[in-house]
Structure formats: structure tokens, C-alpha cells
Design an enzyme around this catalytic site. Structure first.
Site, PDB file in Angstrom:
ATOM      1  N   LYS A 283      -5.075   1.555  -5.947  1.00  0.00           N
ATOM      2  CA  LYS A 283      -6.240   0.516  -5.345  1.00  0.00           C
ATOM      3  C   LYS A 283      -7.569   0.553  -5.237  1.00  0.00           C
ATOM      4  O   LYS A 283      -8.477  -0.462  -5.395  1.00  0.00           O
ATOM      5  CB  LYS A 283      -5.547   0.113  -4.003  1.00  0.00           C
ATOM      6  CG  LYS A 283      -3.978  -0.288  -4.207  1.00  0.00           C
ATOM      7  CD  LYS A 283      -3.519  -0.942  -2.830  1.00  0.00           C
ATOM      8  CE  LYS A 283      -2.347  -1.680  -2.612  1.00  0.00           C
ATOM      9  NZ  LYS A 283      -1.298  -0.821  -3.462  1.00  0.00           N
TER      10      LYS A 283
ATOM     11  N   GLU B 215      -9.099  -0.925   4.829  1.00  0.00           N
ATOM     12  CA  GLU B 215      -9.469  -2.309   4.506  1.00  0.00           C
ATOM     13  C   GLU B 215      -9.872  -2.968   5.845  1.00  0.00           C
ATOM     14  O   GLU B 215      -9.031  -2.621   6.944  1.00  0.00           O
ATOM     15  CB  GLU B 215      -8.868  -2.971   3.580  1.00  0.00           C
ATOM     16  CG  GLU B 215      -8.943  -2.657   2.181  1.00  0.00           C
ATOM     17  CD  GLU B 215      -8.081  -3.640   1.392  1.00  0.00           C
ATOM     18  OE1 GLU B 215      -8.340  -3.388   0.079  1.00  0.00           O
ATOM     19  OE2 GLU B 215      -7.412  -4.197   1.814  1.00  0.00           O
TER      20      GLU B 215
ATOM     21  N   HIS C 223       5.108  -6.885   5.701  1.00  0.00           N
ATOM     22  CA  HIS C 223       4.320  -6.723   4.357  1.00  0.00           C
ATOM     23  C   HIS C 223       5.425  -7.076   3.150  1.00  0.00           C
ATOM     24  O   HIS C 223       4.967  -6.876   1.918  1.00  0.00           O
ATOM     25  CB  HIS C 223       3.596  -5.679   4.204  1.00  0.00           C
ATOM     26  CG  HIS C 223       2.643  -5.288   5.190  1.00  0.00           C
ATOM     27  ND1 HIS C 223       1.314  -5.846   5.495  1.00  0.00           N
ATOM     28  CD2 HIS C 223       2.828  -4.093   6.086  1.00  0.00           C
ATOM     29  CE1 HIS C 223       0.839  -5.231   6.666  1.00  0.00           C
ATOM     30  NE2 HIS C 223       1.557  -4.493   6.945  1.00  0.00           N
TER      31      HIS C 223
ATOM     32  N   ARG D 277       2.943  -6.502 -14.091  1.00  0.00           N
ATOM     33  CA  ARG D 277       4.282  -6.893 -14.585  1.00  0.00           C
ATOM     34  C   ARG D 277       4.876  -8.147 -13.855  1.00  0.00           C
ATOM     35  O   ARG D 277       3.890  -9.121 -13.259  1.00  0.00           O
ATOM     36  CB  ARG D 277       5.331  -5.820 -13.889  1.00  0.00           C
ATOM     37  CG  ARG D 277       4.990  -5.849 -12.168  1.00  0.00           C
ATOM     38  CD  ARG D 277       5.904  -4.974 -11.439  1.00  0.00           C
ATOM     39  NE  ARG D 277       5.710  -4.754 -10.235  1.00  0.00           N
ATOM     40  CZ  ARG D 277       5.776  -5.602  -9.188  1.00  0.00           C
ATOM     41  NH1 ARG D 277       6.362  -6.977  -9.295  1.00  0.00           N
ATOM     42  NH2 ARG D 277       5.316  -5.297  -7.693  1.00  0.00           N
TER      43      ARG D 277
END
Length: 651
Positions: free
Chosen positions: A116, A200, A234, A296
């Protein structure tokens, strides 16, 4: 086009790929672990081969074995599905080195988006907006904590190699950062073999909106957006397309950003660019930021197929075979609205614990698309994700599609394991969600109301009593009816932790009156072969020895109580902390003699790809620790024993 492909996956996605391949005249090779020998995808494929024991590391993750099987069976390409090896660049390279085609992006594209922190830097260079945060290589605790302070709380800690919510923790205050960091690293190391994290800024009213892209290695198109904001821990629960409240201006901006992201890495095949959106002032084109790219096919791809009319798996095969993109951007358009709900075997009242068990009965409504890898009689295994099916509905408007979703959930029939059906039904009827006012915190804010399962009605108890006693099918003398008076029989039923003694009085083979413990009476009548209960048509049901599931209110399961069995289990030990499911003991923090209070973490169990904390249910003293780290345990295994509450305290 390929003549034959090997599918390096299992379950629902393997079945999904087989369906499209079959429609294209392409033969398929399935693979299966010992746990999947009788699975649906094995039965559907043209050929199927065993690849090892149930643990994925000994079967579905054995890339060399899969490649060898593809070559020996004459398959020209490998479709990875999602999960397992689908985003493993080393596997892609090995497939191509063997002279086979990988149905997906290049190894380079996967590597570019695999971490990431590196992906965000790449996206910044490509002009794609990214969330403020720290993505550096320095993983020192103090460095991460300092950057979190500069970004400003609340912040998200995320595994750089993560996905599916694993290795992710929300931190709302500086004092909680150290514990959250340690927990995120531990879970990330277990799931991905990489404990590195990034930090973040956490958006206060976030929406998760992702864009489906498709590339041919040189250019890309987008197939519009999906809203995946309904999440729990999540994990996506219900997805929809298009996103409610989306404007043409913002759709164009997000679509262009997603295409730039795909073209920046020479992307080929199906992919998803995920954005976090600040919805505090509605949807604005300057309030979305890149989160990650999934290189994907996504679990939720059917909602995009529903609104565009595109078969994304067919596109995958065609582009991988060397064809150009089947459609240009100007040819793609949105038609109507679609929802997808993920039906899981999980115990919602127990904190959404994954469940196992044999599917005694499974039937899906005819008004919905059901993507599934299981059938009646199949076993939900502890080794894999406990998804039963994805229910997909489409309608000309969001309101009509949502009404169809509600109806489909109500008509879904599952017996043999607990499910999240009633939770999904409550979400589909949630006032805010119905109005399109969604964000990723919706479920968390209203979790108690959403988890409240419908209680059985008197008619459900009555129907179950008639079924388990055999009176539902009885036609004549076996009903116990006598000319001079109705004869009564009693039956003891259990629903969850509640027991009721019901009395049935037969007034003939076609009429019974069932009396509940509180005196409520339910009249059952059979006319033209159909039963009614207090005038209402009876619900469908499924029977196994000693139990019946009534398919109303998302499924109500009643067991006939065996008094001898109940007496034998009456002396159970309430001081033992047991494993709620099969799994491996990841860590043990309890020690003999330790004083604990309610809620203290005693151990962590790893099962179904997630970590589950086991906590003290009451204040007390640890008497004995019965397991150690690394121990594989079965459901119900005793892990830790508390001293009896009336035991004398130690000196």
C-alpha cells in the site's frame, strides 16, 4: 480462445468461473483439497484433481503443484479467482515461465500495487489523489507514533500487504496507539508474512466507493462504481451499484482517476481501484482519495455485471487470450440498480463468530441471482471462509432493487448452521440505508438493533410442534383423535436457550389446537392438502431427526428436547473458557493464579483467517491454563479454567 483452463481456487468463485467458461465452450479443470472432495465446483468441472490436505498452505497455495497439473491436463491458462494465489506475483511469473497464460494482470502490475505504501506513492506520481498519511520505510514504533500525531487523530493503522480488514486498527487517541500497533502487526504477520504498516488519516464520515476497471495492458476502461460502505470490522456486508447520491461530475472524476491508475501500471484484466470518500458534505469531486487497488476480480463484481450487462469473467478470458477490450468507454452505460448481500455461516449474537456445520437444507429464491459454492448436504468447513452464497438483485430503480433484496433475504432457506440472514434483513430495512445515507460507520452505530434477531411467533412454535410429533403428515388414526373428545399430547421444544412445553389437542386429522405455556392457542387446519395457522398459510420447513427449521422470519430452528440428554448435561462446568470454533491458539496471556476481571483478554484463537480474542466472562482467579501457543483445538475444547466462585482465595 483457450480450449481448457485450470481454476486455482475453490468454492463460489470456482463455480462462477466454470459457468462462464462453459458458456464460452472452454473446458475446465478443478482442483480440490481433502475437505473439498465432494464440493460443488468439483462436480461442475470437466476434470478435477486432488491437491492435498485441507489447510490452504498444503493445497490451494501450492503453486508448483497447480502449474504441474495444468501442464499435465493440457490446460493452456490458469484462472486464480480471488484470494489464495490471485495476487501473488511470484506465482504469475512461474505460470508464464511454464509456458502458460495467467488470466489476470502481469507480475509487475501486481507488485506495483501489492504494497500500500509504494502504491500510494505511485498513484501520487500518476495524479491520483491519496489520503494524507505516513507510508515510509522506517517502521520504528516512535516514528510511527510521531507521524500519527502529526497527521492528527483519529488515524488508521493498516498492514502494507493487507486486505480484507486484516492488520487494520482504528486509533482514536494517542494513548491507544502502542497497543493497536502491536495488535495490527501481529495479525499482519500471521495473515501476510509481513508486519510492516502504514498510518493514514481516518475520515470521520467515510464512504467506501470503488471503481471497476478493465485493461488490455495498454489502455483501460472503467465500468462505473460500486458503493461498499456497509462494512463490519472492515469486512463488506452489502454492496451496491451505482453509488447512491453519485453525481455525473464526480463519477467522471473517479472513473478518470481509476483509469489513470490502471494505465500507469500497464494493467491487464479485471481490477478494482478503491477510494475513500468524505461524505460529510455530500459527494464532491474534490473529496475522494485512493486507498488501494485490488489486482483481481472482486467478490462484489456481480453488481457491476448486473448494471452493465457485461460478463466480467468472459472479458477476463477473452483479453487473456489476446483479444482487444470488448467495448470502449463510450459503449458502456448504467442500467438500473443492483445489490449484493453476503450470506455467511456465522453466529451473530456471539459477535459474528464464524460457524461450521452441515447444510441440512439450502434453497435460494427464484427472483435473485445466487452465486454459491455449496449445496444441501455440504459441510461448512473450519478451514475456509464461511461464505454460503452471495445474493444479487437488480431493478430499474434503487427502491425497487432494495425491495427485491428484502424479499430475497426473507425467502432464502438455510438449515443446519446459524447464519447472518436476519442481520442482513435488518440492514436492508435500516432507515438510513434505505434512504441512501450510508457510511462505513453505519453498522457500528446501530449494531445492537441490527443484531436483534426476530423472536419466534406462537404460530412458529405450533408448526414446529406439529412437525416434530409427526402430526403434520398424519392422515388418520395416528393423530390420536377419538370420537368422544380430542386427545392431548405434550411436547417440549427448545429455541436457542428457551424451552416451552406445548400441548396439542387433535380435533381430527385435519384440525389441531396447540397451546403454548402462556395459554396462547394456535389453530392449525388442513384444507386441500395445505395447512394454515390461525388462518395464515404455514411456512416452508426442513426436518432432521429431533429438530425442525421453520422458514419464516429468516429461519427459526426448534429442537425437540431429550429429557435424558438434558439431565446428563445438567452438571456442566461454567468456569471453563472453551474454544468457540475449531482453530489454533495464537497466544495465551493468562497464567495460573492470575486475578482477572470481566473483559480481560486471556487468549487469542486464530480460525477462518481471523483472530478472535477470548476474554474473561466474570471476575475471578485463573486456576489452570489447559493449552499453549500453537495448539490446534476443536470447537468446545477447554482452554482455561477459572477457580470456582466460592473457592477460598489463595494466601
Amino acid at each position: 480462445m483457450f480450449d481448457k483452463i485450470l481454476i486455482a481456487n475453490r468454492g463460489e468463485i470456482a463455480c462462477r468461473v466454470i459457468e462462464s467458461a462453459r458458456a464460452m465452450g472452454v473446458r475446465t479443470v478443478a482442483v480440490f483439497s481433502e475437505a473439498d472432495a465432494g464440493a460443488r465446483h468439483v462436480a461442475m468441472a470437466d476434470e478435477a484433481f486432488p491437491i492435498g490436505p485441507p489447510p490452504p498452505g498444503e493445497s490451494y497455495l501450492k503453486g508448483d503443484l497447480l502449474i504441474d497439473l495444468a501442464r499435465r491436463t493440457g490446460a493452456q491458462a490458469i484462472h486464480p479467482g480471488y484470494g489464495f494465489l490471485s495476487e501473488n506475483p511470484d506465482f504469475v511469473a512461474a505460470v508464464e515461465a511454464a509456458g502458460l497464460t495467467f488470466i489476470g494482470p502481469s507480475a509487475g502490475a501486481i507488485r506495483a500495487m501489492g504494497l500500500k505504501d509504494a502504491a500510494k506513492k505511485l498513484m501520487e506520481e500518476a495524479g491520483v489523489p491519496v489520503v494524507p498519511g505516513y507510508h515510509g520505510a522506517d517502521q520504528d514504533d516512535a516514528t510511527l507514533a510521531a507521524n500519527a500525531g502529526e497527521i492528527g487523530y483519529p488515524v488508521l493503522i493498516k498492514a502494507v500487504a493487507g486486505g480484507g480488514g486484516k492488520g487494520m486498527r482504528l486509533v482514536e487517541a494517542a494513548g491507544d496507539f502502542a497497543d493497536a500497533l502491536a495488535s495490527a502487526r501481529s495479525e499482519a504477520a500471521t495473515a501476510f508474512g509481513n508486519s510492516d504498516v502504514l498510518v493514514e488519516k481516518f475520515i470521520t464520515k467515510p464512504r467506501h466507493i470503488e471503481v471497476q476497471v478493465f485493461g488490455d495492458g495498454a489502455r483501460a476502461v472503467h465500468l462505473f462504481e460500486r458503493d461498499c460502505s456497509l462494512q463490519r470490522r472492515h469486512q463488506k456486508v452489502i454492496e451496491e451499484a451505482p453509488a447512491p447520491g453519485m453525481t455525473e461530475e464526480m463519477r467522471a472524476a473517479m472513473g478518470q482517476a481509476a483509469v489513470r491508475a490502471a494505465e500507469a501500471i500497464g494493467y491487464s484484466g479485471a481490477g478494482t481501484v478503491e477510494f475513500i470518500v468524505d461524505a460529510s458534505e455530500g459527494l464532491r469531486p474534490d473529496r475522494f482519495w485512493f486507498m488501494e487497488m485490488n489486482t483481481r476480480l472482486q467478490v462484489e463484481h456481480p453488481v457491476t455485471e448486473a448494471i452493465t450487462g457485461v460478463d466480467l469473467v468472459e472479458w477476463q478470458l477473452r483479453v487473456a487470450a489476446g483479444e482487444a477490450l470488448p467495448m470502449g468507454q463510450e459503449e458502456l452505460s448504467i442500467s438500473g440498480h443492483a445489490f449484493e448481500a453476503r450470506l455467511y455461516a456465522e453466529d451473530v449474537p456471539k459477535g459474528f463468530l464464524p460457524a461450521t456445520g452441515t447444510l441440512e437444507h439450502l434453497a435460494f429464491p427464484g427472483n435473485a441471482r445466487a452465486d454459491t459454492g455449496v449445496r444441501s448436504g455440504d459441510v461448512i468447513s473450519p478451514f475456509y471462509d464461511p461464505m454460503i452464497a452471495k445474493l444479487i438483485v437488480h431493478g430499474p430503480t434503487r427502491a425497487i432493487a432494495l425491495a427485491r433484496l428484502r424479499q430475497a433475504l426473507e425467502q432464502c432457506e438455510v438449515a443446519g448452521t446459524v447464519t447472518n440472514l436476519s442481520f442482513l434483513g435488518a440492514l436492508a430495512r435500516h432507515e438510513g440505508f434505505s434512504a441512501g445515507d450510508v457510511d462505513t460507520g453505519l453498522i457500528g452505530r446501530d449494531i445492537d438493533a441490527l443484531m436483534a434477531a426476530p423472536e419466534p411467533e406462537p404460530a412458529h412454535w405450533a408448526q414446529a410442534a406439529l412437525v416434530v410429533t409427526g402430526l403434520w403428515e398424519a392422515r388418520g388414526e395416528e393423530t390420536g383423535f377419538a370420537l368422544w373428545q380430542p386427545l392431548a399430547r405434550a411436547v417440549l421444544l427448545r429455541y436457542r436457550d428457551e424451552e416451552q412445553r406445548l400441548v396439542i389437542r387433535a380435533h381430527g386429522p385435519h384440525r389441531h389446537v396447540v397451546t403454548l405455556e402462556d395459554g396462547t392457542e394456535v389453530e392449525a387446519r388442513r384444507q386441500a392438502g395445505q395447512w394454515t395457522l390461525d388462518g395464515r398459510p404455514a411456512a416452508p420447513f426442513a426436518v432432521v431427526p429431533g429438530a425442525v427449521t421453520v422458514f419464516d422470519a429468516y429461519g427459526q430452528r426448534f429442537g425437540r428436547v431429550d429429557l435424558l440428554e438434558r439431565a446428563a448435561g445438567a452438571d456442566g462446568d461454567g468456569n471453563v473458557i472453551e474454544a468457540p470454533m475449531p482453530g489454533m491458539v495464537r497466544s495465551v496471556s493468562a497464567v495460573a493464579g492470575q486475578k482477572v476481571v470481566t473483559g480481560d483478554r486471556l487468549a487469542v484463537l486464530e480460525a477462518m483467517k481471523m483472530e478472535h480474542a477470548l476474554v474473561a466472562a466474570r471476575d475471578g482467579v485463573i486456576e489452570e491454563v489447559l493449552v499453549s501457543e500453537g495448539t490446534q483445538v476443536e470447537a468446545g475444547a477447554a482452554l482455561i479454567r477459572l477457580a470456582a466462585e466460592d473457592a477460598a482465595p489463595a494466601d
